[in-house]
Design a protein around this motif. Structure first.
Motif, mmCIF file in Angstrom:
data_model
loop_
_atom_site.group_PDB
_atom_site.id
_atom_site.type_symbol
_atom_site.label_atom_id
_atom_site.label_comp_id
_atom_site.label_asym_id
_atom_site.label_seq_id
_atom_site.Cartn_x
_atom_site.Cartn_y
_atom_site.Cartn_z
ATOM 1 N N ASP A 19 0.861 -1.177 0.000
ATOM 2 C CA ASP A 19 0.000 0.000 0.000
ATOM 3 C C ASP A 19 0.895 1.224 0.000
ATOM 4 O OD1 ASP A 19 -1.906 1.931 0.280
ATOM 5 O OD2 ASP A 19 -2.154 1.630 2.425
ATOM 6 N N PHE A 20 0.997 1.873 -1.154
ATOM 7 C CA PHE A 20 1.856 3.041 -1.273
ATOM 8 C C PHE A 20 1.037 4.328 -1.329
ATOM 9 C CE2 PHE A 20 5.458 0.429 -3.304
ATOM 10 C CZ PHE A 20 6.037 0.251 -2.056
ATOM 11 N N ARG A 72 8.268 6.958 -0.696
ATOM 12 C CA ARG A 72 7.744 5.660 -0.286
ATOM 13 C C ARG A 72 8.834 4.833 0.403
ATOM 14 N NH1 ARG A 72 5.491 4.183 -6.135
ATOM 15 N NH2 ARG A 72 7.591 4.944 -6.578
ATOM 16 N N PRO A 73 8.532 4.288 1.586
ATOM 17 C CA PRO A 73 9.576 3.631 2.396
ATOM 18 C C PRO A 73 10.304 2.503 1.679
ATOM 19 C CG PRO A 73 7.599 4.011 3.706
ATOM 20 C CD PRO A 73 7.246 4.357 2.291
ATOM 21 N N PHE A 74 9.599 1.685 0.910
ATOM 22 C CA PHE A 74 10.253 0.539 0.287
ATOM 23 C C PHE A 74 11.402 0.975 -0.619
ATOM 24 C CE2 PHE A 74 10.773 -2.299 -3.339
ATOM 25 C CZ PHE A 74 11.035 -3.501 -2.715
ATOM 26 N N SER A 91 12.809 5.924 -9.111
ATOM 27 C CA SER A 91 11.868 4.933 -8.590
ATOM 28 C C SER A 91 10.413 5.344 -8.758
ATOM 29 C CB SER A 91 12.170 4.647 -7.117
ATOM 30 O OG SER A 91 12.138 5.833 -6.341
ATOM 31 N N ARG A 92 10.139 6.629 -8.960
ATOM 32 C CA ARG A 92 8.741 7.034 -9.116
ATOM 33 C C ARG A 92 8.165 6.679 -10.481
ATOM 34 N NH1 ARG A 92 7.034 12.110 -5.469
ATOM 35 N NH2 ARG A 92 5.130 11.694 -6.629
ATOM 36 N N THR A 93 8.998 6.156 -11.390
ATOM 37 C CA THR A 93 8.436 5.594 -12.626
ATOM 38 C C THR A 93 7.693 4.291 -12.336
ATOM 39 O OG1 THR A 93 10.515 4.438 -13.116
ATOM 40 C CG2 THR A 93 10.217 6.628 -14.064
#
Length: 859
Positions: A337-338, A362-364, A381-383
């Motif tokens: 759950d992001f 986002r933590p992951f 990473s936001r892609t």
């Protein structure tokens, strides 16, 4: 190009900060009161006292202290003591205003740290702040280079109440420390009659480190006294004639009896949400046939939409972390759950040619993030928008750092219900019209994009490294592969060289301006970066070259522009620090930037100078001025004119203009309750690209205005064709002001106002005028429990977005949230059709409850 010069300012200010690491509030060195006498310059080098040059042995203790903030237990009498600090800002290796001592000990499972900070009790600046928001008040911090490689280090910071600010500092990174990383540890601080103290317990299983007898860790400790012009005191002296930060740290040893454990962390999460949103009542086919348009069809079909409350939705996911060894970690996430508890701040989007970069939250993706950072940003990473599965392996073995990430992202094929309805209608119509094309949605519906990323770096010698970067993104009719090498070399104490080269291969649709069509084909691209950075106390210079070919694509990364090359030259002069003078320190940079395409044609340039002043009273001023140049080619905006083809531009196929500019930035901390900042700048002859700015601002170029008048008067009888783009220069004005106010210790209120306006020179019409008002208010009931209100209003979109959130977050992984998000327009424009709605209209709202819990087991 909005903020062209502001971007240049940011690049140069980053260089200035890198060239003067001692001024970075996340990365400054410290010195001692007694030892300051030994930090005199000898042969141009700062001498480190003999007792600090050798590794400090950390004793092992049997007793476990109670973490209550009071260093009154027997363990602290056995601990190693770090004292005799130096003031490194605003002074340069002089005696600090107040003494500081740091105590360090360990047992098999934990590292114990204590701080004693002598001060006047009633002048200490500390609040019950949110985690990672304490460096704007009095604080202490230390750096742990757990691999002793002088490449990265944990930053552990605490305010006088023991509230934490933790992250990763990466040597050579322009952003310095990344405080988005959260470490599981325990801390408590207390304010006493003589000053304040903090106790900390850091489990070794929360750190990644090189284990074994005789291992050394890099170490430094610091204290920040906010009211004394942001005074920064360090255990070791600073040497501003040596480039870098971690290279100037000391060493600790003796951590021989750490009991290495394999640790499994499981964080299940549950989110319950109820969302209402506006949906269409008219199909796309109906709107295309007879839809409303303010000019072409003012009496056409309008779709106010209807507000639909969706059923209660539940999302169940789990993230896992397994420490294979103290220096290798496996992370995995299944249906994570992001949902963003903290949304991105609104930014100016009008008149933008290129994409805008947003930080990852986002933590992951934050765990081990630094291993995936590199100059050309082949991985962003936001892609990966909405993964249903992701896994990551990161660590360091010997001299080799590595990271591997794989993810399956369902977002690209997850179309809205309105889009699915349009597809069903299209497919039913195709029964009677076999040639009907329903678009790419048929082939990509509910399909996932698959990502893989490989990163390897090898240390060479003391301060050098080379690395490999590879990424892949695979989606129907869109495959992209990137690979290349990079490195960093410290040529001497003052000079650092970096480089990166990347090759890309893509199989996808490429737009061809000569044909005005997108062709599905293979394309190969090339990108490069090279820089040389020279730094001393009073002088520095920087050279940078970068470029990307037209077919360069990095679908898993962030690319602002292709088909371009850039050369940047910068020079710096600085004064010596004078802590008692009105101007404590002054820096000035002179610079020249040139952009050109692969045919050798100039695209843009800028030259100028800036002045950065550190003043008494916690006041900082930045002034810049210069002359820019920008040149536009129609092939970058659409079709290129040729035989039987009209170009994207009206008139000539290119535009160019010179662009004088200036900017002024001031930051001021008035007292422990109030701080403020302000920015104002102008770019003269800044281009309006003639895009328009939504419903509020139509295009204002001469050709478009002439056509618009003709069409409104004559309708279909108008003989003028709809005009292409007609970019033209104008006056761009930008301003931003803001303040942080703490009326009481638990309450913090942040206000900001951003303005950007562009008026064309030829028509004297405003191309866009946007004003963004933001309010953030946080009330901390305790260290771990808070409520937050956020409201943003954007006049360009006439849109209000807000969130009310209650949160409880006792440690990273364990959290409970109750929240309400709302988004609405007032006298705004429909997100469905763009039509004006002269009333209040809600776009969406969501109630949610989210809970997660950290289960941690060591083996």
């Amino acid at each position: 190009m909005n903020y062209v010069c502001a971007l240049l300012v940011l690049i140069l200010f980053s260089f200035s900060s890198h060239a003067q690491v001692s001024q970075d509030s996340e990365a400054r060195n410290e010195v001692s009161s007694n030892g300051a006498k030994d930090a005199s310059k000898r042969s141009g080098k700062v001498e480190i006292p003999a007792e600090k040059r050798n590794p400090i042995r950390i004793p092992k203790v049997a007793a476990v202290p109670t973490i209550d903030g009071k260093l009154d237990e027997e363990i602290w009498k056995q601990a190693a003591v770090f004292k005799d600090f130096y003031q490194t800002e605003p002074g340069y290796n002089i005696e600090p205003s107040k003494p500081t001592e740091v105590y360090v000990a360990y047992d098999e499972h934990n590292l114990y740290i204590g701080f004693k900070c002598w001060d006047d009790k009633d002048k200490i600046r500390a609040t019950v702040a949110k985690r990672d928001n304490v460096f704007s008040e009095d604080n202490v911090r230390l750096w742990l280079d757990t691999y002793n490689d002088q490449r990265r280090a944990y930053v552990l910071g605490f305010n006088p109440l023991g509230i934490q600010q933790d992250g990763i500092y990466t040597e050579g990174s322009q952003q310095g420390a990344d405080f988005s990383v959260d470490i599981v540890m325990e801390s408590k601080g207390v304010i006493q009659d003589w000053g304040w103290s903090v106790e900390v317990k850091v489990p070794f299983k929360s750190l990644r480190y090189s284990a074994g007898k005789g291992k050394l860790w890099g170490f430094n400790a610091a204290r920040n006294i906010d009211r004394f012009n942001d005074e920064f005191d360090q255990w070791l002296p600073d040497d501003r004639d040596v480039s870098g930060f971690l290279v100037k740290h000391g060493k600790i040893t003796g951590l021989d009896e750490i009991k290495s454990e394999r640790t499994l962390e499981i964080v299940p999460s549950v989110t319950l949400s109820e969302t209402g949103r506006r949906t269409r009542t008219v199909t796309t086919a109906q709107l295309n046939a007879n839809g409303y348009h303010p000019i072409f069809n003012p009496t056409g079909i309008q779709d106010p939409g209807r507000f639909v409350n969706e059923p209660l939705k539940q999302d169940i996911g789990v993230t896992l972390k397994y420490t294979l060894t103290p220096n290798v970690t496996l992370d995995a996430a299944i249906n994570p759950d992001f949902a963003e508890i903290e949304a991105d701040a609104p930014v100016v989007t009008a008149n933008q040619r290129f994409p805008i970069f947003f930080q990852e939250k986002r933590p992951f993706f934050l765990e081990g993030k630094e291993i995936f950072d590199s100059p050309l940003q082949p991985f962003y990473s936001r892609t990966i928008v909405d993964p249903d599965f992701a896994a990551k392996l990161t660590g360091k073995i010997g001299k080799t750092s590595f990271g591997f990430l794989a993810a399956s992202d369902k977002a690209p094929g997850n179309y809205s219900e309105d889009e699915r309805t349009d597809l069903r209608i299209c497919q039913s119509e195709r029964l009677t019209d076999p040639g009907r094309n329903c678009g790419s949605i048929e082939e990509t519906l509910d399909k996932n994009a698959f990502f893989s990323v490989l990163r390897v770096k090898r240390d060479i010698g003391k301060n050098n490294n080379v690395g490999f970067f590879g990424t892949a993104r695979v989606f129907p009719h869109n495959r992209n592969f990137v690979g290349g090498f990079d490195g960093s070399f410290k040529l001497d104490d003052r000079t650092v060289m970096q480089f990166q080269v990347l090759g890309t291969h893509s199989r996808k649709f490429f737009y061809d301006p000569n044909q005005n069509s997108a062709t599905y084909r293979s394309g190969n691209g090339f990108g490069y970066f090279w820089s040389l950075d020279y730094t001393t106390d009073t002088r520095g210079w920087y050279i940078e070259a970068l470029g990307r070919t037209s077919d360069y694509r990095a679908d898993a990364g962030f690319t602002r522009r292709t088909g371009t090359n850039q050369i940047l030259l910068a020079n710096r002069f600085s004064t010596k620090s004078k802590p008692k003078a009105a101007i404590i320190r002054a820096n000035t940079n002179q610079f020249l930037r040139v952009n050109f395409d692969w045919q050798g044609r100039s695209q843009s340039a800028a030259g100028g100078a800036n002045l950065n002043l550190s003043l008494q009273g916690n006041t900082f001023m930045y002034i810049e001025g210069g002359l820019g140049y920008e040149r536009l080619f129609e092939g970058e905006f659409g079709p290129r004119r040729g035989t039987g083809q009209t170009g994207a531009f009206v008139g000539g196929p290119e535009r160019s203009t010179y662009q004088p500019y200036y900017s002024v930035n001031i930051n001021k901390t008035f007292n422990k309750q109030l701080s403020a900042y302000g920015f104002v700048g102008s770019i003269f002859n800044s281009f309006d690209f003639d895009f328009g700015a939504g419903g509020s601002f139509d295009r204002v170029s001469p050709e478009y205005l002439a056509w618009k008048r003709c069409y409104l008067e004559l309708g279909a009888a108008c003989q003028l064709n709809y005009p292409g783009l007609d970019p033209g220069p104008g006056w761009q004005f930008d301003a931003e002001v803001g303040a942080d106010y703490k009326p009481t210790d638990p309450l913090r209120i942040s206000l900001s106002y951003t303005k950007s306006r562009l008026r064309r020179n030829d028509t004297r019409e405003v191309a866009y005028d946007t004003n963004i008002f933001s309010v953030r208010s946080t009330y901390q009931f305790s260290r771990f429990m808070y409520t937050r209100l956020r409201i943003d209003y954007d006049t360009l979109r006439r849109n209000v977005g807000g969130q009310l959130l209650f949160g409880w977050n006792p440690n990273p992984g364990t959290a409970f949230y109750i929240g309400y998000n709302d988004n609405f327009n007032y006298n705004g424009f429909s997100p469905l059709t763009g039509q004006l709605e002269p009333r209040f209209e809600r776009n969406s709202r969501t109630f949610f409850i989210r809970a997660s819990y950290l289960f941690r087991k060591s083996f």
